[in-house]
Design an enzyme around this catalytic site. Sequence first.
Site, PDB file in Angstrom:
ATOM      1  N   ASP A 163      -4.971   3.376  -2.028  1.00 15.02           N
ATOM      2  CA  ASP A 163      -6.033   3.838  -1.131  1.00 15.02           C
ATOM      3  C   ASP A 163      -6.554   5.197  -1.575  1.00 15.02           C
ATOM      4  O   ASP A 163      -5.831   6.200  -1.477  1.00 15.02           O
ATOM      5  CB  ASP A 163      -5.495   3.963   0.300  1.00 15.02           C
ATOM      6  CG  ASP A 163      -5.125   2.625   0.889  1.00 15.02           C
ATOM      7  OD1 ASP A 163      -6.036   1.864   1.234  1.00 15.02           O
ATOM      8  OD2 ASP A 163      -3.904   2.339   0.986  1.00 15.02           O
ATOM      9  N   SER A 172       0.858  -1.197   0.000  1.00 10.41           N
ATOM     10  CA  SER A 172       0.000   0.000   0.000  1.00 10.41           C
ATOM     11  C   SER A 172       0.886   1.237   0.000  1.00 10.41           C
ATOM     12  O   SER A 172       1.696   1.438   0.911  1.00 10.41           O
ATOM     13  CB  SER A 172      -0.891   0.005   1.244  1.00 10.41           C
ATOM     14  OG  SER A 172      -1.418   1.299   1.437  1.00 10.41           O
ATOM     15  N   GLY A 216       1.513  -1.466   4.344  1.00  5.08           N
ATOM     16  CA  GLY A 216       1.830  -0.088   3.969  1.00  5.08           C
ATOM     17  C   GLY A 216       3.135   0.374   4.576  1.00  5.08           C
ATOM     18  O   GLY A 216       4.207   0.237   3.978  1.00  5.08           O
ATOM     19  N   GLY A 245      -2.162   4.942   7.734  1.00  4.25           N
ATOM     20  CA  GLY A 245      -1.219   3.864   7.944  1.00  4.25           C
ATOM     21  C   GLY A 245      -0.562   3.978   9.308  1.00  4.25           C
ATOM     22  O   GLY A 245      -0.780   4.938  10.039  1.00  4.25           O
ATOM     23  N   GLY A 246       0.217   2.969   9.636  1.00  5.81           N
ATOM     24  CA  GLY A 246       1.035   3.022  10.839  1.00  5.81           C
ATOM     25  C   GLY A 246       0.308   2.737  12.143  1.00  5.81           C
ATOM     26  O   GLY A 246       0.840   2.984  13.215  1.00  5.81           O
ATOM     27  N   ASP A 274      -5.923  -5.805   5.752  1.00  4.03           N
ATOM     28  CA  ASP A 274      -5.287  -4.495   5.583  1.00  4.03           C
ATOM     29  C   ASP A 274      -5.164  -3.781   6.925  1.00  4.03           C
ATOM     30  O   ASP A 274      -6.165  -3.579   7.619  1.00  4.03           O
ATOM     31  CB  ASP A 274      -6.190  -3.684   4.630  1.00  4.03           C
ATOM     32  CG  ASP A 274      -5.606  -2.333   4.232  1.00  4.03           C
ATOM     33  OD1 ASP A 274      -4.465  -2.034   4.610  1.00  4.03           O
ATOM     34  OD2 ASP A 274      -6.329  -1.589   3.527  1.00  4.03           O
ATOM     35  N   GLY A 275      -3.928  -3.398   7.260  1.00  6.31           N
ATOM     36  CA  GLY A 275      -3.728  -2.555   8.440  1.00  6.31           C
ATOM     37  C   GLY A 275      -2.927  -3.221   9.536  1.00  6.31           C
ATOM     38  O   GLY A 275      -3.285  -4.295  10.021  1.00  6.31           O
TER      39      GLY A 275
HETATM   40  C1  DX5 Z   1      -5.385   2.411   5.950  1.00 10.07           C
HETATM   41  C2  DX5 Z   1      -5.183   1.874   4.565  1.00 10.07           C
HETATM   42  C3  DX5 Z   1      -4.054   0.933   4.469  1.00 10.07           C
HETATM   43  C4  DX5 Z   1      -2.744   1.495   4.942  1.00 10.07           C
HETATM   44  C5  DX5 Z   1      -2.094   0.379   5.669  1.00 10.07           C
HETATM   45  O1  DX5 Z   1      -6.678   2.716   6.201  1.00 10.07           O
HETATM   46  O2  DX5 Z   1      -6.328   1.245   4.074  1.00 10.07           O
HETATM   47  O3  DX5 Z   1      -3.954   0.304   3.210  1.00 10.07           O
HETATM   48  O4  DX5 Z   1      -1.883   1.975   3.960  1.00 10.07           O
HETATM   49  O5  DX5 Z   1      -0.965   0.846   6.281  1.00 10.07           O
HETATM   50  P1  DX5 Z   1      -0.214   0.042   7.431  1.00 10.07           P
HETATM   51  O6  DX5 Z   1       0.274  -1.242   6.833  1.00 10.07           O
HETATM   52  O7  DX5 Z   1       0.864   0.975   7.846  1.00 10.07           O
HETATM   53  O8  DX5 Z   1      -1.203  -0.213   8.541  1.00 10.07           O
HETATM   54 ZN    ZN Z   2      -6.117   0.083   2.222  1.00 14.27          ZN
END
Ligand code: DX5
Ligand code: ZN
Length: 219
Positions: A34, A7, A196, A144-145, A174-175
């Site tokens: 996204d 992502s 992500g 993210g994060g 995801d996440g």
């Molecule tokens: C957050 C997005 C994700 C995000 C994931 O709502 O849908 O796709 O980029 O990021 P990480 O892997 O950092 O949780």
């Molecule tokens: Zn996403």
Amino acid sequence: MKMLAGSVLDADFWNLERSVSEAVSAGVQRLHLDVADGSFVQGISFGDRIVRSIAEKSKVPCDVHLMVTHPESQVKLLSGIEGISTIYFHIESADNPKSVINAIKSAGMIAGIALSPGSSLQNIKGLLSSVDAVLVMLVEPGRGGQRMIPQMLERVKALDRIRKDKNHFEIAVDGGIKVENIRAVAGAGADVLVVGSGIFGQNDVGKAVKSLVSELNFS
Ligand code: DX5
Ligand code: ZN
């Protein structure tokens, strides 16, 4: 076959091409884009024009995750863009989910439904025979994060049981997925692992991807 999707939400957009190429050469099999509108979620990310420029050039298929209040109008804008494989829309955002699913399918793309942590699995049960993919959010959508909510793995397991009995659909998650937990998440039954910040937030993108892939190969 488990798949790693990157992502780009947390990528360095100044150097996007370089980061994406590094990630793909190291083993990322899909890109996850996204689209966030500042209404369904607080932040704004990018829209169809940026999706187009990434998807048309990408060497791997792109999946679009719509975090928007009017998924149907975004699906219209995304129709015809080469390189998009799946469009996921949130059940919480759709007044008429069946018509969004039909619009995605008519555009020749795979229809996927996304579920936020606070929504019940019950809300999508009636749609599972019409979609080809489900995106289980392991964090609140929007940024993210964040840390994964561990209880969401039970939801993945429940969906995996449902599809064994009846319909087949792909399960994406995801996440909050990192090298430390990717094996457990894959073990719960997910096919597509979206990462992500665990990829694009790292100094060495290629090295991060290789560690994730090697964990996945053990799952
Ligand atoms: C957050 C997005 C994700 C995000 C994931 O709502 O849908 O796709 O980029 O990021 P990480 O892997 O950092 O949780
Ligand atoms: Zn996403």
